[in-house]
Scaffold this active site. Structure first.
Site, PDB file in Angstrom:
ATOM      1  N   HIS B 269       0.845  -1.206   0.000  1.00  0.00           N
ATOM      2  CA  HIS B 269       0.000   0.000   0.000  1.00  0.00           C
ATOM      3  C   HIS B 269       0.874   1.248   0.000  1.00  0.00           C
ATOM      4  O   HIS B 269       1.916   1.302   0.649  1.00  0.00           O
ATOM      5  CB  HIS B 269      -1.045   0.000   1.116  1.00  0.00           C
ATOM      6  CG  HIS B 269      -0.498   0.044   2.505  1.00  0.00           C
ATOM      7  ND1 HIS B 269      -0.131   1.216   3.111  1.00  0.00           N
ATOM      8  CD2 HIS B 269      -0.281  -0.936   3.419  1.00  0.00           C
ATOM      9  CE1 HIS B 269       0.289   0.948   4.347  1.00  0.00           C
ATOM     10  NE2 HIS B 269       0.227  -0.342   4.563  1.00  0.00           N
ATOM     11  N   ASP B 281       6.240   0.392   6.681  1.00  0.00           N
ATOM     12  CA  ASP B 281       4.783   0.317   6.505  1.00  0.00           C
ATOM     13  C   ASP B 281       4.320   1.462   5.620  1.00  0.00           C
ATOM     14  O   ASP B 281       3.998   2.521   6.118  1.00  0.00           O
ATOM     15  CB  ASP B 281       4.118   0.357   7.878  1.00  0.00           C
ATOM     16  CG  ASP B 281       2.619   0.106   7.803  1.00  0.00           C
ATOM     17  OD1 ASP B 281       2.139  -0.372   6.766  1.00  0.00           O
ATOM     18  OD2 ASP B 281       1.935   0.396   8.806  1.00  0.00           O
ATOM     19  N   GLU B 315      -4.769   2.204   2.870  1.00  0.00           N
ATOM     20  CA  GLU B 315      -4.952   0.975   3.651  1.00  0.00           C
ATOM     21  C   GLU B 315      -5.139   1.324   5.115  1.00  0.00           C
ATOM     22  O   GLU B 315      -5.928   0.708   5.824  1.00  0.00           O
ATOM     23  CB  GLU B 315      -3.725   0.062   3.467  1.00  0.00           C
ATOM     24  CG  GLU B 315      -3.832  -1.299   4.175  1.00  0.00           C
ATOM     25  CD  GLU B 315      -3.377  -1.303   5.624  1.00  0.00           C
ATOM     26  OE1 GLU B 315      -3.775  -2.205   6.386  1.00  0.00           O
ATOM     27  OE2 GLU B 315      -2.629  -0.377   6.023  1.00  0.00           O
ATOM     28  N   GLU B 316      -4.401   2.349   5.564  1.00  0.00           N
ATOM     29  CA  GLU B 316      -4.245   2.573   7.008  1.00  0.00           C
ATOM     30  C   GLU B 316      -5.554   2.891   7.727  1.00  0.00           C
ATOM     31  O   GLU B 316      -5.758   2.497   8.867  1.00  0.00           O
ATOM     32  CB  GLU B 316      -3.224   3.693   7.264  1.00  0.00           C
ATOM     33  CG  GLU B 316      -1.788   3.339   6.888  1.00  0.00           C
ATOM     34  CD  GLU B 316      -1.209   2.179   7.697  1.00  0.00           C
ATOM     35  OE1 GLU B 316      -1.908   1.623   8.550  1.00  0.00           O
ATOM     36  OE2 GLU B 316      -0.050   1.819   7.444  1.00  0.00           O
ATOM     37  N   ASP B 343       2.926  -6.504   3.323  1.00  0.00           N
ATOM     38  CA  ASP B 343       2.629  -5.381   4.229  1.00  0.00           C
ATOM     39  C   ASP B 343       3.029  -5.744   5.656  1.00  0.00           C
ATOM     40  O   ASP B 343       2.244  -5.651   6.585  1.00  0.00           O
ATOM     41  CB  ASP B 343       1.147  -5.009   4.151  1.00  0.00           C
ATOM     42  CG  ASP B 343       0.812  -3.798   5.029  1.00  0.00           C
ATOM     43  OD1 ASP B 343       1.736  -3.017   5.330  1.00  0.00           O
ATOM     44  OD2 ASP B 343      -0.367  -3.650   5.410  1.00  0.00           O
ATOM     45  N   HIS B 410       3.679   2.315  12.747  1.00  0.00           N
ATOM     46  CA  HIS B 410       2.773   3.433  13.071  1.00  0.00           C
ATOM     47  C   HIS B 410       3.394   4.467  14.007  1.00  0.00           C
ATOM     48  O   HIS B 410       2.669   5.170  14.707  1.00  0.00           O
ATOM     49  CB  HIS B 410       1.454   2.925  13.675  1.00  0.00           C
ATOM     50  CG  HIS B 410       0.615   2.138  12.722  1.00  0.00           C
ATOM     51  ND1 HIS B 410      -0.661   1.728  13.018  1.00  0.00           N
ATOM     52  CD2 HIS B 410       0.860   1.674  11.472  1.00  0.00           C
ATOM     53  CE1 HIS B 410      -1.162   1.045  11.994  1.00  0.00           C
ATOM     54  NE2 HIS B 410      -0.251   0.983  11.047  1.00  0.00           N
TER      55      HIS B 410
END
Lengths: 442, 442
Positions: B269, B281, B315-316, B343, B410
């Site tokens: 993504h 990520d 995506e997040e 991912d 994140h």
């Protein structure tokens, strides 16, 4: 015959006494290895006070905390000695790449940095270190933000930090002389996390805005610069420096039974930077030296000399507490038998340095089981001890493993979880043994 | 006799063909292990675009970057497909303990969190997890800030994250139902650094302010709570959610030479959270799958089927790109031969999962030298693949070692230095082998 007998008795007595001293030191060591005293001290300081930048309300709270803590710990006397300094305060700092790759950067203003007065936008010019900046022409630098990308080597004894830290102190002054509008340095630190490392820069009149980038942010700028396009950065640094700051060296003493005016000074510094909770820098040193002295104070009798714990004020912004102490006590320094500070985190002690071979002979059998090697003459006794050492006071050093110390030092990540309780206990054991033997030996 | 001869020729041809396919796959693997393609892609994305929260200007730049990158990489076709979603934006978030131990806390607002509308001050009430919050009475919770201290276990396959993440999704909704004014969760992460981990929470009308504390900050609250005095916290969270956000799935295809409408879909993504530069990520997944397809595209002939790289949008915040793709292509899903997403960072692939024993027999001799074990039927193909899998598309998974993935996931610390270039190459090799064999097999 009478003389011979007297000598024999004296020798026996000395021997009995020495055995008692060594037995006591050994017991202190074993007690320290079982003790939670130091952990409880650093847990309390970092939790209940947290960050305690010198001259702030939190620093006042730290002083009150320390005073109460030393009284509870059974010291014979607890007192405060004033320390004055200019107060530097961080309000905020922001940085972003404006072009060609807009994105935020993580920075931390350096102590005694100036402000940008809103957003300051300029192109950056990069240098590998101070020497490269020194040899740059003013036309290269004028009107630009100087970026110094000096890295810090990982080392057990902090020597990598020693080599890198002049960039933090002197980078701003030199950049200003060349006409720069601000300075950004790669953090003086060994980690690759997104934590900028703060720390003091040289105090100057009208200093440049000065800040540290985290290592990943410095690497990001290097990658951008490799693309050979001008990089424009916007800085927004809001800080202030005010005259008239005050704090206190907080002092606790266990009075010696025979030579109370002769002092073994052990110490840490009470202040911390504002970003973390000051666990390794220097809650650990406060805890280690206080706990060691507290264990000595709990012995059935006081040691021969006095044991003085000094929790120094404002080490971070220029050893203000250490200098004030040396000044206040300069007439009694011949009564300072030995001095040392614990200010390198809570890593295991691996070497004992002191310029006294007889004392090394005495102490090493007790330190060796802790994994501590026989060392050499101490090159220093910690930052706050330097003024005393310069005035002739003897120092020792319990050298700690600082391999990861500069991963956390002066960052928001300096928190209690970075302290290993077992390693903290080993430190207390080493300090208790050395401090007691110095206080008790003939 | 003629039939026998024909069969023999056919067998020989098949054998020659099979050898060619296996030789090609082996060569792809070796080329991938020497290739910097993936590194160059993730280096470019994280440096030149950096953080790219879906629906922002940076996300638009990421889409333009991806489109140009895929065109340069020699894909036969490159196109965009629109994806719509509500845009969530972070303005700022601050937290501090007001009493009894005033100090700042490090937090990060959760996706779809609400705002506090200035500073919100309330007492905290702590729970070990969702179950404990569920069984709490409203009187315990009403008017308070709920603090959920669920920890995340470290695991190679991310199962610890799977167990902990419901707190992030559902904590706010449940706390709101009980009358809380805000929710703070312990970061869903495995590190002990001062990085709060953001991530999406459930979208709701009028959501509570919701934020994650870094692990050291959560531990700090636990220590304060152990002192049995009420803890008051002030939160200042300023975020917004707006309808009408748009981005694009960016798609590149290598057209198959025999069955161009049959597609092997490989993907990552393109969006990231706003805190880091989205290296693990999911810059890594973008780079790994694009580089694998690019190597296949550089072969002397196109594979039998098409290889489609999909760089999913957003995506997040709720798999918006994956859902949009499944919806847009729902009539052609029987032509999606296999699908998978990378991912999970750039850790080494250690197991290959697919529910096709014949294919495992084919692929494993080529994967084993990469240190990859024969696996089982894939339980999923990555977050954006779930909508396709739910509609019947076959999936595979190249399972990566994710032991440190949730240290950085994140957070602001998700930066390029967290990717090991050797490990990235092993990933590309594995993806190239599997993707090529699926595209080429009869």
């Amino acid at each position: 015959m009478r003389i011979t007998l007297s000598l024999l008795v004296l020798t026996m007595m000395n021997s009995v006494f020495a055995d008692t001293m060594l037995d006591t030191a050994k017991q202190l060591r074993e007690d320290a290895l079982q003790s939670n005293l130091a952990w409880d001290i650093v847990e309390s300081l970092t939790t209940e006070v947290g960050p305690r930048l010198a001259g702030t309300v939190a620093d006042e709270q730290a002083v009150a905390w320390a005073q109460a803590m030393l009284k509870d710990a059974g010291f014979d006397r607890v007192w405060l000695e004033p320390v004055k300094f200019p107060v530097w305060l961080r309000h905020h700092e922001k940085a972003r790449v404006v072009s060609p790759y807009p994105q935020p950067l993580h920075i931390s203003a350096l102590g005694y940095s100036g402000s940008t007065d809103g957003e300051l936008t300029a192109e950056i010019v990069a240098f590998a270190g101070l020497a490269e900046l020194k040899s740059a022409s003013a036309t290269e630098v004028e009107g630009k933000i100087v970026f110094i990308n000096q890295s810090t080597d990982r080392s057990i004894d902090g020597s990598g930090y020693g080599k890198a830290v002049p960039v933090r102190y002197a980078g701003g002054k030199l950049a200003k002389e060349k006409g720069a509008v601000a300075v950004l340095i790669r953090s003086v630190g060994t980690d690759s996390h997104r934590f900028p490392h703060t720390g003091s820069s040289l105090r100057q009149d009208m200093p440049l805005p000065a800040a540290a980038l985290s290592a990943p942010d410095a690497d990001q700028l290097v990658r951008m610069l490799a693309r050979k396009t001008p990089i424009t950065i916007a800085l927004d640094i809001d800080v202030e420096t005010n005259a008239g700051g005050q704090s206190y060296n907080v002092i606790g003493q266990i009075d010696g039974r025979e030579k109370p005016s002769e002092v073994i000074l052990v110490s840490g510094h009470l202040d911390s930077w504002d970003l973390g909770t000051g666990a390794i820098d220097d809650g650990a040193g406060v805890a280690i030296t206080t706990a060691a002295a507290q264990l000595i104070g709990a012995l059935p009798q006081r040691p021969r000399r006095s044991v003085r714990v000094v929790l120094f004020a404002n080490e971070e912004q220029g050893i203000w507490g250490g200098k004030a102490y040396a000044k206040a006590h300069h007439e009694e320094l011949d009564q300072h038998y030995y001095a040392s500070e614990s200010d390198f985190g809570a890593g295991l002690v691996w070497q004992f340095d002191v310029a006294d071979e007889v004392f090394l002979d005495l102490a090493m059998p007790l330190l060796k089981p802790l994994g501590i090697k026989r060392g050499v003459a101490a090159s220093g006794g910690g930052p706050d001890i330097k003024p005393l050492m310069d005035m002739g006071v003897s120092v020792f050093r319990l050298k700690q493993n600082g391999l990861d110390y500069f991963d956390y030092h002066h960052t928001a990540d300096d928190t209690l979880d970075k302290i290993n309780p077992e390693s903290l206990r080993q430190n207390v054991a080493a300090w208790a043994v050395v401090t007691y033997l110095l206080a008790e030996r003939k």
